[in-house]
Write an enzyme that holds these catalytic residues in place. Structure first.
Site, mmCIF file in Angstrom:
data_model
loop_
_atom_site.group_PDB
_atom_site.id
_atom_site.type_symbol
_atom_site.label_atom_id
_atom_site.label_comp_id
_atom_site.label_asym_id
_atom_site.label_seq_id
_atom_site.Cartn_x
_atom_site.Cartn_y
_atom_site.Cartn_z
ATOM 1 N N CYS A 1 0.826 -1.213 0.000
ATOM 2 C CA CYS A 1 0.000 0.000 0.000
ATOM 3 C C CYS A 1 0.860 1.263 0.000
ATOM 4 C CB CYS A 1 -0.903 -0.058 1.226
ATOM 5 S SG CYS A 1 -1.683 1.490 1.683
ATOM 6 N N CYS B 1 0.148 3.732 2.802
ATOM 7 C CA CYS B 1 0.626 3.175 4.072
ATOM 8 C C CYS B 1 2.108 3.490 4.280
ATOM 9 C CB CYS B 1 0.407 1.670 4.124
ATOM 10 S SG CYS B 1 -1.315 1.166 3.994
#
Length: 82
Positions: free
Chosen positions: A12, A15
């Site tokens: 991600c 993230c």
């Protein structure tokens, strides 16, 4: 003690942006990082559909709020301190 569940994944992009922000807050807030690929039960339990997601749990473990996406250090502190 209240804490934030920090749902994340290695693949991600957002993230990877939020990770260093969360690490910089480690002395100020209580949080647990949950890798959604390695732990699929918690994301299902809390209805997490996107990462990164932050879920604030109160002292009894009940969810009290949710932030989705990259957040600033200030917004996370405000979220935690309520």
């Amino acid at each position: 003690m209240k804490k934030i569940l920090y749902f994340s994944a290695a693949w991600c992009g957002p993230c990877k942006t939020l990770g260093p922000i969360m690490e910089s807050l480690s002395g100020q807030i209580n949080y647990e990082k949950v890798d959604v690929d390695n732990n699929q039960d918690l994301p299902i339990q809390y209805g997490v559909r996107n990462v990164p997601t932050l879920i604030l749990l109160d002292e009894t473990g009940e969810p009290k709020g949710r932030l989705v996406g990259v957040q600033s250090k200030e917004s996370i502190l405000n979220f935690y301190n309520g």
